[in-house]
Write an enzyme that holds these catalytic residues in place. Sequence first.
Site, mmCIF file in Angstrom:
data_model
loop_
_atom_site.group_PDB
_atom_site.id
_atom_site.type_symbol
_atom_site.label_atom_id
_atom_site.label_comp_id
_atom_site.label_asym_id
_atom_site.label_seq_id
_atom_site.Cartn_x
_atom_site.Cartn_y
_atom_site.Cartn_z
ATOM 1 N N ASP A 273 72.000 49.010 46.251
ATOM 2 C CA ASP A 273 72.319 48.052 47.308
ATOM 3 C C ASP A 273 72.577 46.657 46.763
ATOM 4 O OD1 ASP A 273 69.683 47.615 46.531
ATOM 5 O OD2 ASP A 273 68.826 48.343 48.405
ATOM 6 N N ASN B 63 58.132 49.745 55.008
ATOM 7 C CA ASN B 63 58.537 50.431 56.242
ATOM 8 C C ASN B 63 59.185 51.796 55.958
ATOM 9 O OD1 ASN B 63 60.990 49.734 55.159
ATOM 10 N ND2 ASN B 63 61.658 48.445 56.869
ATOM 11 N N HIS C 2 61.713 52.319 53.843
ATOM 12 C CA HIS C 2 63.139 52.312 53.484
ATOM 13 C C HIS C 2 63.352 52.759 52.035
ATOM 14 C CE1 HIS C 2 63.299 47.748 52.218
ATOM 15 N NE2 HIS C 2 62.926 48.494 51.218
ATOM 16 N N GLU D 10 67.139 51.270 56.405
ATOM 17 C CA GLU D 10 65.983 50.854 57.193
ATOM 18 C C GLU D 10 65.656 51.918 58.247
ATOM 19 O OE1 GLU D 10 64.476 48.461 55.925
ATOM 20 O OE2 GLU D 10 65.404 46.494 56.191
HETATM 21 P P1 PGA Z 1 59.585 46.217 45.769
HETATM 22 O O1 PGA Z 1 60.661 46.757 46.765
HETATM 23 O O2 PGA Z 1 59.763 47.002 44.508
HETATM 24 O O3 PGA Z 1 59.921 44.759 45.562
HETATM 25 O O4 PGA Z 1 58.241 46.434 46.381
HETATM 26 C C1 PGA Z 1 60.818 48.127 46.907
HETATM 27 C C2 PGA Z 1 61.780 48.390 48.042
HETATM 28 O O5 PGA Z 1 61.831 47.589 48.984
HETATM 29 O O6 PGA Z 1 62.482 49.411 47.987
#
Ligand code: PGA
Length: 234
Positions: free
Chosen positions: A66, A135, A137, A142
Site C-alpha cells: 500500500d 482492527n 486490517h 480496512e
Molecule cells: P504496525 O502496523 O507494524 O506499525 O503496527 C501494522 C499494520 O497496520 O498493518
Amino acid sequence: MMTLVKSYDEMSDAAADIFAAQVKGKPDSVLGLATGTTPIGLYGRLAKLHRDAGLDFSAVRTVNLDEYCSLPAEHENSYRYFMNTQLFDHINIDKRNTFLPDGTASDFEAECRQYDARIDQLGGIDMQLLGIGNNGHIGFNEPAGYFANRTHRVRLTESTINANSRLFESVVEMPLYALTMGIRQIMLAREIVLIAAADKREIVTEALEGEITPQVPASILQVHPRLTVILAEN
Ligand code: PGA
C-alpha cells in the site's frame, strides 16, 4: 502454522530466516512487502545478511501492499521513503524492480488497475509479508462489509488514523486515503508470512480463530494453504 516466539527480536530473526531462505532458493523471487513498525527489525536483519553474508537481492522483485494518497516519494512519511530507507538503500536490489502503488496518481482508478496488472506480469507473489492492524486490517484493507478483491483506494478508518498519525508531525498531516492491494492478490501469494508484536496478540487470535468475516479482514488468511504466523509473546 503459528509460531510463538518470546520477543520482537526473535520474531524478526525467525522472519529473516524465512525470507533469506526464499531469496536463496529462488533468487528472482517476487516478494510482497509491508511497512509499519513491525517489519523494521526484519528489514534490518535482511540488510545485515546482505552486508555480512552476501545475501543477493540483485534479481529480486518486490511489490508493496500500500501507499498513502497524495504523499510524494520523497516525503518522509511515504511508504516509498520508508522502503528505501529501511531496506532498499541497504541491499543490492535494483530499485526499478521495486513497486508500490503511486499515491500521487491523478487517476487513481487507472493506477490501481495498473498495479494489479503489474503483479500479474511479475507472475504473482512468491512470498507475501504481512503485519496486522489493531482492527484486523491487512495492507489497508480496512474492516468492511465485503472483501475488496482488487487494488483500490480506501478511506482510512479512525482506528488506523489514530494508530498511524503518531508517525506524522501532526494528525492533520496524515492522509485520509490510501491505495492498497486487495484481498485477492494477497490470497494468491504462494506463501504468506504474518508477523505481529505482542500488542497484536488479541487481534491475531481473533483473526485466526474467530469467524471469517470482512469485518476482520485478516480472518480470510485462515483459508490460505501456506500461512506462517510469527507472534511475539512479549
Ligand atoms: P504496525 O502496523 O507494524 O506499525 O503496527 C501494522 C499494520 O497496520 O498493518
